[in-house]
Design a protein around this motif. Structure first.
Motif, mmCIF file in Angstrom:
data_model
loop_
_atom_site.group_PDB
_atom_site.id
_atom_site.type_symbol
_atom_site.label_atom_id
_atom_site.label_comp_id
_atom_site.label_asym_id
_atom_site.label_seq_id
_atom_site.Cartn_x
_atom_site.Cartn_y
_atom_site.Cartn_z
ATOM 1 N N THR A 1 21.685 10.700 41.623
ATOM 2 C CA THR A 1 22.214 11.439 42.767
ATOM 3 C C THR A 1 23.656 10.999 42.982
ATOM 4 O OG1 THR A 1 20.034 11.517 43.824
ATOM 5 C CG2 THR A 1 21.940 11.925 45.222
ATOM 6 N N ARG A 2 24.559 11.967 43.031
ATOM 7 C CA ARG A 2 25.967 11.627 43.205
ATOM 8 C C ARG A 2 26.655 12.670 44.081
ATOM 9 N NH1 ARG A 2 27.539 7.518 39.885
ATOM 10 N NH2 ARG A 2 26.263 7.132 38.016
ATOM 11 N N ALA A 3 27.750 12.257 44.707
ATOM 12 C CA ALA A 3 28.608 13.213 45.390
ATOM 13 C C ALA A 3 29.071 14.259 44.386
ATOM 14 C CB ALA A 3 29.805 12.500 46.010
ATOM 15 N N SER A 4 29.208 15.478 44.849
ATOM 16 C CA SER A 4 29.548 16.579 43.953
ATOM 17 C C SER A 4 30.835 16.307 43.172
ATOM 18 C CB SER A 4 29.686 17.875 44.748
ATOM 19 O OG SER A 4 30.033 18.962 43.920
ATOM 20 N N ALA A 5 31.854 15.825 43.860
ATOM 21 C CA ALA A 5 33.128 15.573 43.194
ATOM 22 C C ALA A 5 32.978 14.545 42.089
ATOM 23 C CB ALA A 5 34.176 15.124 44.206
ATOM 24 N N ASP A 6 32.169 13.518 42.337
ATOM 25 C CA ASP A 6 31.940 12.494 41.313
ATOM 26 C C ASP A 6 31.142 13.060 40.149
ATOM 27 O OD1 ASP A 6 33.277 10.656 42.866
ATOM 28 O OD2 ASP A 6 31.453 9.840 43.771
ATOM 29 N N PHE A 7 30.113 13.841 40.486
ATOM 30 C CA PHE A 7 29.241 14.385 39.441
ATOM 31 C C PHE A 7 30.033 15.264 38.482
ATOM 32 C CE2 PHE A 7 26.094 17.162 37.559
ATOM 33 C CZ PHE A 7 25.023 16.313 37.322
ATOM 34 N N PHE A 8 30.789 16.193 39.037
ATOM 35 C CA PHE A 8 31.537 17.104 38.177
ATOM 36 C C PHE A 8 32.836 16.487 37.672
ATOM 37 C CE2 PHE A 8 28.846 20.140 40.529
ATOM 38 C CZ PHE A 8 28.255 20.763 39.444
ATOM 39 N N GLY B 1 32.818 13.653 36.200
ATOM 40 C CA GLY B 1 32.478 12.895 35.008
ATOM 41 C C GLY B 1 31.785 11.576 35.251
ATOM 42 N N ALA B 2 31.603 11.209 36.536
ATOM 43 C CA ALA B 2 30.959 9.922 36.846
ATOM 44 C C ALA B 2 29.443 10.077 36.841
ATOM 45 C CB ALA B 2 31.433 9.410 38.208
ATOM 46 N N VAL B 3 28.919 10.399 35.656
ATOM 47 C CA VAL B 3 27.482 10.640 35.535
ATOM 48 C C VAL B 3 26.948 9.894 34.315
ATOM 49 C CG1 VAL B 3 27.549 12.891 36.657
ATOM 50 C CG2 VAL B 3 27.880 12.751 34.187
ATOM 51 N N GLY B 4 25.625 9.740 34.296
ATOM 52 C CA GLY B 4 24.986 9.104 33.158
ATOM 53 C C GLY B 4 24.963 10.007 31.944
#
Length: 247
Positions: free
Chosen positions: A223-230, A232-235
């Motif tokens: 689960t991440r903030a949208s800005a982080d998720f898109f 690139g801060a994802v697994g």
């Protein structure tokens, strides 16, 4: 708006269908005014999780809390919960023998006890809100798929819900009709409607979501903030999913 206390919360939710475990200890909290988008591959449990939130699929274990209080599993508790949680499905589920306004009027009259005159005024206002005020007298078979889905959104809003749930609301629509429905949903989110959305429309997720919940195989992977998720801060697994769906 303060977001320190969840409006709705799922804690350790599990759901089984026979020998198949569809959800494996899923937990999620949604704050007032927040828009949370659930994404993931088909069969990941997104729609089942959404249906568990309003007890259309009662969890086998775990808890659903609404406004800080655990919701009972009995029928009466489910009915009370659904008065405050609107849901929009993949298929429009409109009554074919009623026009657009009458579809919206039905629940306020039957459940809230409003007069036909008052319910009609509400219906017209909501049809204007979803940008089809001129279709009030049209029957479902006279409306496009996008227009029918907007009537379904207006119908859910007629009960003045605290939360809106959307289960892939554009999946049954032709491509040219998708944008008109997503625009209405984004407007509602921008106005502060608490929303949980299952969708494959990443443009909408980028535009309207506060948080992204990525699911796979019945589990919440991250689960991440949208800005982080898109940003690139994802697994690795979520990045692989995004690469497949965006390219």
């Amino acid at each position: 708006m303060t977001r320190d206390k969840p409006l709705i919360e799922a804690v350790g939710v599990e759901k089984r269908f026979g020998g198949y475990t569809a959800l494996k200890g899923c937990s999620m909290a949604v704050a007032p005014g927040e828009t949370v988008v659930l994404i993931g591959p088909s069969g990941s449990g997104k729609s089942t999780f959404l249906r568990c939130i309003n007890l259309l699929e009662p969890p086998d274990s775990g808890s659903i809390l609404f406004k800080g209080k655990e919701v009972g599993r009995d029928f009466a508790s489910a009915v009370r919960l659904r008065r405050e949680i609107g849901m929009v499905f993949q298929n429009f589920e409109l009554f074919q023998h009623l026009d657009a306004a009458e579809n919206i009027m039905l629940a306020p009259m039957k459940v809230l006890g409003l007069s036909r005159h008052d319910a009609h005024d509400i219906a017209l206002g909501l049809l204007a809100k979803v940008r089809i005020r001129d279709k009030a007298d049209s029957y479902p078979d006279e409306l496009s798929g996008g227009q029918q889905q907007r009537v379904a959104i207006a119908r859910a809003l007629a009960m003045k819900p605290a939360v809106m749930l959307y289960d892939e609301p554009t999946s049954a629509l032709d491509p040219e009709m998708i944008r008109e429905v997503l625009d209405v949903m984004a407007d509602l989110s921008a106005e502060g409607m608490t929303s949980v959305v299952v969708t494959h429309e990443m443009g909408f997720a980028k535009r309207a979501a506060d948080r992204i919940v990525f699911m796979e195989a019945g589990e919440i992977v991250e689960t991440r903030a949208s800005a982080d998720f898109f940003g690139g801060a994802v697994g690795a697994r979520a990045r692989q999913f995004l690469d497949q769906i965006l390219h």
